[in-house]
Design a protein around this motif. Structure first.
Motif, mmCIF file in Angstrom:
data_model
loop_
_atom_site.group_PDB
_atom_site.id
_atom_site.type_symbol
_atom_site.label_atom_id
_atom_site.label_comp_id
_atom_site.label_asym_id
_atom_site.label_seq_id
_atom_site.Cartn_x
_atom_site.Cartn_y
_atom_site.Cartn_z
ATOM 1 N N GLY A 152 0.760 -1.241 0.000
ATOM 2 C CA GLY A 152 0.000 0.000 0.000
ATOM 3 C C GLY A 152 0.787 1.287 0.000
ATOM 4 O O GLY A 152 0.224 2.349 0.302
ATOM 5 N N ALA A 153 2.086 1.240 -0.351
ATOM 6 C CA ALA A 153 2.867 2.474 -0.367
ATOM 7 C C ALA A 153 2.290 3.490 -1.341
ATOM 8 O O ALA A 153 2.370 4.707 -1.108
ATOM 9 N N GLY A 154 1.702 2.998 -2.425
ATOM 10 C CA GLY A 154 1.107 3.917 -3.387
ATOM 11 C C GLY A 154 0.016 4.770 -2.769
ATOM 12 O O GLY A 154 -0.119 5.965 -3.086
ATOM 13 N N ASP A 155 -0.770 4.178 -1.879
ATOM 14 C CA ASP A 155 -1.826 4.935 -1.196
ATOM 15 C C ASP A 155 -1.230 5.995 -0.275
ATOM 16 O O ASP A 155 -1.783 7.100 -0.138
ATOM 17 N N LEU A 156 -0.110 5.662 0.368
ATOM 18 C CA LEU A 156 0.544 6.643 1.235
ATOM 19 C C LEU A 156 1.028 7.835 0.420
ATOM 20 O O LEU A 156 0.911 8.991 0.849
ATOM 21 N N MET A 157 1.570 7.550 -0.763
ATOM 22 C CA MET A 157 2.072 8.624 -1.615
ATOM 23 C C MET A 157 0.937 9.510 -2.110
ATOM 24 O O MET A 157 1.105 10.729 -2.230
ATOM 25 N N LYS A 158 -0.226 8.910 -2.387
ATOM 26 C CA LYS A 158 -1.378 9.710 -2.808
ATOM 27 C C LYS A 158 -1.795 10.682 -1.709
ATOM 28 O O LYS A 158 -2.144 11.836 -1.981
ATOM 29 N N VAL A 159 -1.741 10.213 -0.455
ATOM 30 C CA VAL A 159 -2.075 11.090 0.676
ATOM 31 C C VAL A 159 -1.066 12.233 0.770
ATOM 32 O O VAL A 159 -1.443 13.400 0.955
ATOM 33 N N CYS A 160 0.207 11.893 0.642
ATOM 34 C CA CYS A 160 1.239 12.931 0.720
ATOM 35 C C CYS A 160 1.059 13.970 -0.379
ATOM 36 O O CYS A 160 1.168 15.178 -0.136
#
Length: 220
Positions: A106-114
């Motif tokens: 789920g790192a991609g989701d974290l990057m979207k939040v950032c």
């Protein structure tokens, strides 16, 4: 790997703080006088801790301190990605791991939040308080996805927990580092399954050794 360059806008000057200079002198003292340049990496790090990043005037000051050509210090600063060559967020530098285990979790989701809360990666936020980056493996694969924020690891993240962490930093709080699911170190989620008896690893169950083997003095 892309070429890393110094920021276009640079401060007019740099000065070591008293504390930074004292620590720099301590590192220099660890080496022979003709090898003082060996202290370049720890001194670059000290400068970054003082200023938040490494500027061109700082690199020139380090070169002068160590008797190194400016270009040699620049070579070191541009080689190691831990050195920030332009200003970063004063509240939080968020480095999201984007390597395979974290990406699968789920790192991609974290990057979207950032991106949503801070803006484009590698760009200082409009208020100067945040920067986020995608980085390579940070060595906490068992606790993926994770991010290093300033000097600490934040693990087992979700989009919601990442958003809350950013909000906390924005509010002037200091979010607690570590796992967001309560695990200790890299033990299984829910608690350890092996070595659950402290006697197995704290030494209390070990037999006392009266004499260490091969401990007799060597005689000619």
């Amino acid at each position: 790997m892309s070429v890393r360059r110094l920021a276009k806008e640079q401060p007019a000057s740099f000065a070591f703080s008293k504390a930074t200079r004292a620590k720099a002198d301590w590192w220099i003292s660890k080496y022979p006088a003709d090898r003082r340049q060996s202290a370049v990496i720890p001194i670059l790090w000290l400068v970054q801790k003082q200023e938040g990043w490494v500027s061109e005037p700082a690199i020139r000051a380090i070169g002068e301190l160590l008797g190194m050509p400016f270009i040699r210090v620049l070579e070191v600063a541009t080689f190691y990605t831990m050195f920030m060559l332009e200003p970063v967020g004063t509240s939080a530098l968020i480095q999201v791991c984007g390597t395979t285990p974290c990406m699968l979790r789920g790192a991609g989701d974290l990057m979207k939040v950032c991106k949503s809360k801070i803006g484009p990666k590698d760009v200082l936020s409009a208020d100067g308080r945040f920067t986020w980056q995608e980085v390579e493996c940070l060595g906490a694969c068992a606790n993926a996805p994770m991010a290093q924020i300033n000097d600490y690891y934040f693990e087992d993240l979700t989009a919601d927990s990442m958003a809350q962490i950013i909000d906390d930093f924005a509010a002037g709080k200091k979010p607690k580092p570590g796992s967001r699911v309560g695990r200790a170190s890299s033990e299984p989620e829910g608690g350890a399954l092996t070595l659950t008896d402290p006697k197995l690893y704290d030494g209390s169950a070990a037999q006392k050794i009266k004499k260490l083997p091969n401990s007799d003095p060597v005689t000619a």
